[in-house]
Design an enzyme around this catalytic site. Structure first.
Site, PDB file in Angstrom:
ATOM      1  N   ARG A 122       0.969  -1.081  -0.069  1.00 35.44           N
ATOM      2  CA  ARG A 122      -0.013  -0.150  -0.031  1.00 35.44           C
ATOM      3  C   ARG A 122       0.853   1.199  -0.054  1.00 35.44           C
ATOM      4  O   ARG A 122       1.783   1.390   1.022  1.00 35.44           O
ATOM      5  CB  ARG A 122      -0.747  -0.014   1.235  1.00 35.44           C
ATOM      6  CG  ARG A 122      -2.259   0.249   1.045  1.00 35.44           C
ATOM      7  CD  ARG A 122      -3.059   0.123   2.427  1.00 35.44           C
ATOM      8  NE  ARG A 122      -2.418   0.418   3.665  1.00 35.44           N
ATOM      9  CZ  ARG A 122      -3.314   1.137   4.457  1.00 35.44           C
ATOM     10  NH1 ARG A 122      -4.478   0.943   4.457  1.00 35.44           N
ATOM     11  NH2 ARG A 122      -2.709   1.307   5.671  1.00 35.44           N
ATOM     12  N   THR A 157      -0.797   7.554  -1.062  1.00 36.53           N
ATOM     13  CA  THR A 157      -2.028   7.466  -1.734  1.00 36.53           C
ATOM     14  C   THR A 157      -2.886   6.203  -1.059  1.00 36.53           C
ATOM     15  O   THR A 157      -3.995   6.344  -1.282  1.00 36.53           O
ATOM     16  CB  THR A 157      -1.688   7.148  -3.189  1.00 36.53           C
ATOM     17  OG1 THR A 157      -1.216   5.829  -3.149  1.00 36.53           O
ATOM     18  CG2 THR A 157      -0.891   8.147  -3.774  1.00 36.53           C
ATOM     19  N   ASP A 194       0.347  -2.251  12.181  1.00 31.07           N
ATOM     20  CA  ASP A 194       0.857  -2.667  10.992  1.00 31.07           C
ATOM     21  C   ASP A 194       1.272  -4.246  11.062  1.00 31.07           C
ATOM     22  O   ASP A 194       2.283  -4.845  11.849  1.00 31.07           O
ATOM     23  CB  ASP A 194       2.271  -2.124  10.517  1.00 31.07           C
ATOM     24  CG  ASP A 194       2.756  -2.369   9.270  1.00 31.07           C
ATOM     25  OD1 ASP A 194       2.854  -3.361   8.839  1.00 31.07           O
ATOM     26  OD2 ASP A 194       2.682  -1.348   8.317  1.00 31.07           O
ATOM     27  N   ASP A 201       4.692  -5.662   9.833  1.00 27.90           N
ATOM     28  CA  ASP A 201       6.144  -5.171  10.708  1.00 27.90           C
ATOM     29  C   ASP A 201       5.998  -5.826  11.822  1.00 27.90           C
ATOM     30  O   ASP A 201       7.119  -6.223  12.623  1.00 27.90           O
ATOM     31  CB  ASP A 201       5.928  -3.619  10.936  1.00 27.90           C
ATOM     32  CG  ASP A 201       6.361  -2.784   9.966  1.00 27.90           C
ATOM     33  OD1 ASP A 201       6.978  -3.108   9.158  1.00 27.90           O
ATOM     34  OD2 ASP A 201       5.937  -1.333  10.083  1.00 27.90           O
TER      35      ASP A 201
HETATM   36  C1  PRP Z   1      -0.961  -4.362   4.676  1.00 32.07           C
HETATM   37  C2  PRP Z   1      -1.854  -5.507   5.089  1.00 32.07           C
HETATM   38  C3  PRP Z   1      -2.706  -5.454   3.584  1.00 32.07           C
HETATM   39  C4  PRP Z   1      -3.085  -4.074   3.302  1.00 32.07           C
HETATM   40  C5  PRP Z   1      -4.219  -3.692   3.742  1.00 32.07           C
HETATM   41  O1  PRP Z   1       0.126  -4.547   3.821  1.00 32.07           O
HETATM   42  O2  PRP Z   1      -1.220  -6.720   4.957  1.00 32.07           O
HETATM   43  O3  PRP Z   1      -1.974  -6.072   2.646  1.00 32.07           O
HETATM   44  O4  PRP Z   1      -1.875  -3.432   4.316  1.00 32.07           O
HETATM   45  O5  PRP Z   1      -4.699  -2.562   3.578  1.00 32.07           O
HETATM   46  P1  PRP Z   1      -5.682  -1.989   2.522  1.00 32.07           P
HETATM   47  O6  PRP Z   1      -7.035  -2.991   2.400  1.00 32.07           O
HETATM   48  O7  PRP Z   1      -5.946  -0.552   2.753  1.00 32.07           O
HETATM   49  O8  PRP Z   1      -5.129  -2.391   0.961  1.00 32.07           O
HETATM   50  P2  PRP Z   1       0.975  -3.282   3.574  1.00 32.07           P
HETATM   51  O9  PRP Z   1       0.841  -2.569   2.385  1.00 32.07           O
HETATM   52  O10 PRP Z   1       1.521  -2.695   5.006  1.00 32.07           O
HETATM   53  O11 PRP Z   1       2.307  -4.274   3.145  1.00 32.07           O
HETATM   54  P3  PRP Z   1       2.959  -5.259   3.985  1.00 32.07           P
HETATM   55  O12 PRP Z   1       2.354  -6.517   4.113  1.00 32.07           O
HETATM   56  O13 PRP Z   1       4.327  -5.618   3.184  1.00 32.07           O
HETATM   57  O14 PRP Z   1       3.431  -4.785   5.285  1.00 32.07           O
HETATM   58  N1  URA Z   2      -2.303  -2.584   7.244  1.00 27.92           N
HETATM   59  C1  URA Z   2      -2.096  -3.019   8.190  1.00 27.92           C
HETATM   60  O1  URA Z   2      -1.099  -3.627   8.236  1.00 27.92           O
HETATM   61  N2  URA Z   2      -2.748  -2.671   9.401  1.00 27.92           N
HETATM   62  C2  URA Z   2      -3.679  -1.774   9.345  1.00 27.92           C
HETATM   63  O2  URA Z   2      -4.388  -1.421  10.265  1.00 27.92           O
HETATM   64  C3  URA Z   2      -4.112  -1.459   8.055  1.00 27.92           C
HETATM   65  C4  URA Z   2      -3.474  -1.930   6.932  1.00 27.92           C
END
Ligand code: PRP
Ligand code: URA
Length: 215
Positions: A108, A112, A206, A209
């Site tokens: 994400r 944006t 997150d 993380d």
């Molecule tokens: C997080 C999560 C989802 C996304 C959800 O991933 O694991 O994939 O955000 O958010 P959305 O519904 O608004 O799209 P992130 O983009 O943080 O990547 P990561 O898994 O690499 O930490």
């Molecule tokens: N992605 C995450 O990991 N946590 C949230 O709360 C939203 C998006």
């Protein structure tokens, strides 16, 4: 289990809710977080696979011959959305070890909040498989909508896709079900809302993380 709305199932089993509360806690460290995400995913897979078809076969117990039910061999695929979705894969595979695993890399954009695809490697026969898309968090729904779109572009059938999240925001459920009303979604909890940064409230922070110990 209860239905939050049409096609959205909340798996509110006490074991799941207990473990979910532990991973929500900011003091839970990486190792416990990772282990619990895996355990919750395994429990959720139990409900997600409830409608798998069975066939009757003949076996012989130590006492007599009998007919018994076995899974009829429907092919499954588990599709984690990288990175955080990886944390759910082993839990699902504990229940369905023969499933193939495909990966979709989406992050994400922090400004944006729009999804950006950076990787995609799927089983070649995804059109013949029931696909279980996994990601702990359904926030705006952008990542899930994009992942489902990529699967459809590559030949998957929407009727064969299930989305499994640990925590969903109402906004994410709305986004996915408006775009793909046929899809079934399994979640452990539906939280209150998103905050101004697109994080689920109360959520767990997150997920990526916390799983991988990054910041
Ligand atoms: C997080 C999560 C989802 C996304 C959800 O991933 O694991 O994939 O955000 O958010 P959305 O519904 O608004 O799209 P992130 O983009 O943080 O990547 P990561 O898994 O690499 O930490
Ligand atoms: N992605 C995450 O990991 N946590 C949230 O709360 C939203 C998006």
């Amino acid at each position: 289990m209860y239905d939050y709305c049409k096609n959205v199932h909340v798996v509110d089993h006490p074991m799941i809710q207990h473990k979910l509360s532990i991973i929500r806690d900011k003091n839970t460290g990486t190792k416990d977080f990772k282990d619990l995400v895996e355990e919750i995913s395994m429990f959720m897979a139990y409900e997600v696979t409830r409608d798998l078809p069975l066939e009757e076969i003949e076996i012989e117990t130590p006492i007599c011959k009998t007919k018994a039910k076995m899974l009829s061999g429907k092919k499954l695929g588990v599709i984690p959305i990288l990175r955080a979705g990886l944390g759910m894969v082993n839990g699902i595979l504990k229940l369905v070890p023969a499933a193939k695993v495909g990966h979709i890399g989406i992050y994400r954009d922090p400004e944006t909040l729009k999804p950006v695809e950076y990787y995609c490697k799927l089983p070649t026969d995804i059109n013949e498989r029931e696909l279980i898309v996994v990601d702990p968090m359904l926030a705006t729904g952008g990542s899930a909508v994009a992942a489902i779109y990529f699967l459809l572009q590559r030949g998957a059938d929407i009727r064969n896709i299930k989305l499994v999240n640990l925590i969903a925001a109402p906004e994410g459920i709305k986004a996915v079900t408006e775009k793909y009303p046929e899809i079934e979604i399994f979640v452990a909890a539906v939280d209150e809302r998103l905050n101004e940064h697109g994080y689920i409230v109360p959520g767990l922070g997150d997920a990526g993380d916390r799983l991988f110990g990054t910041k």
